[in-house]
Design an enzyme around this catalytic site. Sequence first.
Site, PDB file in Angstrom:
ATOM      1  N   ARG A  54       0.710  -1.187   0.074  1.00 16.94           N
ATOM      2  CA  ARG A  54      -0.150   0.127   0.077  1.00 16.94           C
ATOM      3  C   ARG A  54       0.843   1.312  -0.057  1.00 16.94           C
ATOM      4  O   ARG A  54       0.489   2.218  -0.963  1.00 16.94           O
ATOM      5  CB  ARG A  54      -0.862   0.076   1.184  1.00 16.94           C
ATOM      6  N   THR A  55       1.782   1.336   0.976  1.00 15.78           N
ATOM      7  CA  THR A  55       2.376   2.484   1.071  1.00 15.78           C
ATOM      8  C   THR A  55       3.176   2.996  -0.365  1.00 15.78           C
ATOM      9  O   THR A  55       3.088   4.040  -0.835  1.00 15.78           O
ATOM     10  CB  THR A  55       3.447   2.424   2.053  1.00 15.78           C
ATOM     11  N   LYS A  83      25.809  -2.817  -2.039  1.00 15.19           N
ATOM     12  CA  LYS A  83      27.499  -2.702  -2.005  1.00 15.19           C
ATOM     13  C   LYS A  83      28.079  -1.877  -0.979  1.00 15.19           C
ATOM     14  O   LYS A  83      29.321  -1.616  -0.990  1.00 15.19           O
ATOM     15  CB  LYS A  83      27.803  -1.849  -3.660  1.00 15.19           C
ATOM     16  N   ARG A 104      11.429   4.001   2.944  1.00 12.55           N
ATOM     17  CA  ARG A 104      11.064   3.017   4.168  1.00 12.55           C
ATOM     18  C   ARG A 104      12.274   2.378   4.219  1.00 12.55           C
ATOM     19  O   ARG A 104      13.012   1.806   3.206  1.00 12.55           O
ATOM     20  CB  ARG A 104       9.638   2.284   3.426  1.00 12.55           C
ATOM     21  N   HIS A 132       5.583   5.992  11.278  1.00 11.42           N
ATOM     22  CA  HIS A 132       5.072   5.954  10.050  1.00 11.42           C
ATOM     23  C   HIS A 132       4.094   6.833   9.803  1.00 11.42           C
ATOM     24  O   HIS A 132       2.828   6.657   9.799  1.00 11.42           O
ATOM     25  CB  HIS A 132       4.417   4.362   9.877  1.00 11.42           C
TER      26      HIS A 132
HETATM   27  C1  NCD Z   1       2.074  -1.052   8.215  1.00 11.79           C
HETATM   28  C2  NCD Z   1       3.586  -0.803   8.170  1.00 11.79           C
HETATM   29  O1  NCD Z   1       4.306  -0.911   7.384  1.00 11.79           O
HETATM   30  O2  NCD Z   1       3.741  -0.332   9.234  1.00 11.79           O
HETATM   31  N1  NCD Z   1       1.572  -1.180   6.902  1.00 11.79           N
HETATM   32  C3  NCD Z   1       1.334  -0.169   6.118  1.00 11.79           C
HETATM   33  O3  NCD Z   1       2.123   0.650   5.732  1.00 11.79           O
HETATM   34  N2  NCD Z   1       0.231  -0.092   5.752  1.00 11.79           N
HETATM   35  C4  NCD Z   1       1.594  -1.955   8.996  1.00 11.79           C
HETATM   36  C5  NCD Z   1       1.981  -3.527   9.137  1.00 11.79           C
HETATM   37  O4  NCD Z   1       3.016  -3.804   8.400  1.00 11.79           O
HETATM   38  O5  NCD Z   1       1.738  -4.240   9.815  1.00 11.79           O
END
Ligand code: NCD
Length: 307
Positions: A54-55, A83, A104, A132
């Site tokens: 999703r993100t 590397k 991320r 997040h």
């Molecule tokens: C979450 C995350 O990555 O922290 N997912 C997300 O971005 N919607 C929650 C999760 O991974 O459980």
Amino acid sequence: MLKGKNLIEPLDFTTEELEKLFVLSNKIMDKPLDFSECCKGDILATLFYEPSTRTRFSFETAMLRLGGQVIGFSGENASSAAKGESIADTLKAIGCYADIAVIRHPKEGSALVASKNAGIPVINGGDGGHQHPTQTLTDLLTIKREKGRLANLRVGFCGDLLFGRTVHSLIRALSRYEGIEFILISPEELKVPEFVRNDILRGKDCKYCEVTDMLDVLPQLDILYMTRVQRERFFNEEDYIRLKDSYILDEEKMLLAPKDMIVMHPLPRVNEISVEVDTDPRAKYFVQVKNGMYVRMALIMSLLGKK
Ligand code: NCD
């Protein structure tokens, strides 16, 4: 004005700035085609060192729907990190190519390091078990749209409150609003970390309680925020297996919940919500997914200073 800013943690924006972002998100949602050329000529870089559905996709579709373009990688082995390159150096390079970046990374604090080196706005798409903030924007917008307010709410967080970064970020963000009561439902081993308990809950004098039984508190909640047990952050598989099914929300339990309670989940879901709950009108986790794309469109526009 958010132009040129980074979003590393939820409190980087004031509540007024958030309010403006939600107004813009709602406008985009009403008439998405009016915004389809807003970021023409701009490039978003997505640097995903950890798995994501999703993100990453919501950022990418957000930029594409604004008329911009996207570059990026997914998986540590797909970049020069394999590397031995540092995040700082990678971001110095990305800053030469792109106008805005989202990162991320499994390490706490990595997004902050990225933002100090990129020279372009950097968005934290999740740094380890820490924060997040764009999931938080998604969650706040969803709460506002579904409950009509961000104050005076009794919010239950259930599941892995120790490693769940979406939980840490949302608690931090909600702690700024009046009359929020936090009901923290988890096994002993997965209670919120000290930095959340000391800095936020105690530090800001929030009303909160920590419980292990979900059924006791379910009838009192305005929002139930379910989370997955974060397997990848456990030190051993045995603990994960013992704790993974601590809470499973099903139709029967939903009978105990108030008629106007909403169920949220950042997704991905594993077992913690039975699929039978998906058709309950109180289930809002797929609404969150949609809201997430629109709020990210509003975020990209705002950080790039687009009108
Ligand atoms: C979450 C995350 O990555 O922290 N997912 C997300 O971005 N919607 C929650 C999760 O991974 O459980």
